[in-house]
Design a protein around this motif. Structure first.
Motif, short mmCIF file in Angstrom:
data_model
loop_
_atom_site.label_atom_id
_atom_site.label_comp_id
_atom_site.label_asym_id
_atom_site.label_seq_id
_atom_site.Cartn_x
_atom_site.Cartn_y
_atom_site.Cartn_z
N ASP A 94 0.84 -1.19 0.00
CA ASP A 94 0.00 0.00 0.00
C ASP A 94 0.88 1.25 0.00
OD1 ASP A 94 -2.29 -1.43 -0.02
OD2 ASP A 94 -3.00 -0.83 1.98
N ASP A 96 0.19 4.08 1.42
CA ASP A 96 0.01 4.97 2.57
C ASP A 96 0.91 4.58 3.74
OD1 ASP A 96 -1.14 2.62 3.26
OD2 ASP A 96 -3.13 3.41 3.69
N GLN A 98 0.96 1.96 5.46
CA GLN A 98 0.37 1.09 6.50
C GLN A 98 1.11 -0.24 6.51
OE1 GLN A 98 -4.08 1.51 5.71
NE2 GLN A 98 -3.94 1.40 7.93
N ARG A 197 0.53 -3.78 11.41
CA ARG A 197 0.05 -2.82 10.42
C ARG A 197 -0.02 -1.43 11.06
NH1 ARG A 197 -2.42 -2.50 5.29
NH2 ARG A 197 -4.38 -1.35 5.23
N ARG A 200 -2.11 5.02 8.86
CA ARG A 200 -1.85 5.75 7.64
C ARG A 200 -0.86 6.88 7.91
NH1 ARG A 200 -3.84 7.42 2.89
NH2 ARG A 200 -4.99 5.76 1.88
MG MG Z 1 -4.44 2.09 3.88
#
Ligand code: MG
Ligand code: UDP
Length: 309
Positions: A94, A96, A98, A197, A200
């Motif tokens: 991803d 962002d 994360q 995780r 963001r």
């Molecule tokens: Mg995300």
């Protein structure tokens, strides 16, 4: 030059995340000492991410930009990444942050041990609402129960796949796609690696409830006939109930009971059956609509700009 690692990041309005993504991926990948590329798939961004990607690509030859003509969705952006990736190992991440880029090293280690699909399992999730965590958790477990392939729970698209696997996935041209299901379906030697995780880095989620629902529907319809079987089940159930009810009602009438008289009972059973029938039609419609989309055979995505080779 032969590329070892291709990192694919789908980008939809992630302008604030791009510089740090580039920086952290570069740091991690340089530490491997192997040739690598970062494929940034711009999924119709409108916030200037497109220009930012071009800027980065102009100064760093590792970056290969794929620019879509409009927004096609996360899953399709990943697919385009597979098509353009040249590496022996392909990583989806991803944009962002994360999915911490540092975890790629853990995935790569398993790959070197001989695993062909190494998926990252979310042991913990930071900075997400309880609603998102709850719906995501329900979703993973529902999918696991009802689909025919065992799609690992708490696992997103963050994963490393061997070239062999990617070549198979490239042949799967289905339109309503669920990449993590597809990569479970192909088989090969698979293993999970746990990670935390993160929240963001900047910006907001691009997955509102509506999109999550659509993804869930795609996952279910692509990998199971469960909803159709539910319709059949309700058909048999109501037929069974009515067969039992007919003699009961007849006998009660004969012995003079007024229990089943009146409009209300008729109305309720008609409404119930009408509801079951309409829902079943809707379920059928979901499958037929998807069939129709596949039959049209349109390209999965349209690129405005893509790397030459
Ligand atoms: Mg995300
Ligand atoms: N994304 C995309 N197209 C879309 C929606 C999202 O390419 O239509 C990208 C987005 O830029 C990000 C990744 O998909 O890199 C995951 O999206 P997001 O972080 O919004 O999802 P969440 O982590 O909240 O589930």
């Amino acid at each position: 030059m032969k590329i070892t690692y291709s990192i694919i990041a789908p980008i939809y309005n992630e302008i604030e995340n791009l510089p740090l993504l580039h920086h952290r991926v570069t740091e991690v990948m340089e530490s491997t000492g192997k040739p690598w590329e970062l494929i940034l798939v711009d999924d119709g961004s409108t916030d200037g991410s497109t220009e930012k990607i071009r800027e980065l690509a102009a100064v760093d030859k590792h970056i290969r930009p794929v620019i879509f003509a409009r927004n096609f969705g996360h899953q399709i952006a990943i697919t385009a990444g597979w098509d353009f990736a040249r590496g022996d190992a392909v990583v989806i991440i991803d944009a962002d942050l994360q999915d911490p880029p540092e975890v790629i090293l853990d995935l790569a280690k398993k790959w070197q041990e001989g695993y062909e699909v190494v998926y990252a399992v979310r042991a913990e999730r930071e900075g997400e609402t309880w609603f998102k965590k709850f719906t995501a958790s329900m979703f993973y477990r529902l999918i696991y129960r009802i689909t025919d392939v065992k799609i690992p729970v708490d696992t997103g698209d963050f994963r490393l796949m061997d070239r062999k696997v990617v070549e198979v996935l490239k042949q799967m041209k289905e339109r309503h796609r669920f990449p993590r299901g597809m990569s479970a379906w192909v088989g090969f030697k698979q293993i999970g690696v746990e990670y935390k995780r993160a929240a963001r880095h900047a910006g907001v989620t691009k997955y509102p409830f509506k999109k999550m629902l659509r993804l869930a529907l795609n996952a279910i319809t692509s990998f199971s006939y469960f909803p159709l079987q539910v319709a059949t089940f309700f058909g048999f159930l109501s037929a069974g109930v009515s067969i039992l009810a007919i003699p009961v009602v007849a006998i009660m009438r004969l012995i003079g009971s007024h229990f089943f008289e009146g409009q209300a009972t008729t109305l309720i059973s008609v409404l119930f059956l009408g509801g079951v029938q309409l829902i079943s039609l809707g379920i059928l419609g979901e499958y037929i609509g998807r069939l129709y989309d596949e039959a049209k055979g349109r390209p999965l995505y349209i690129v405005r700009d893509a790397p030459k080779e």
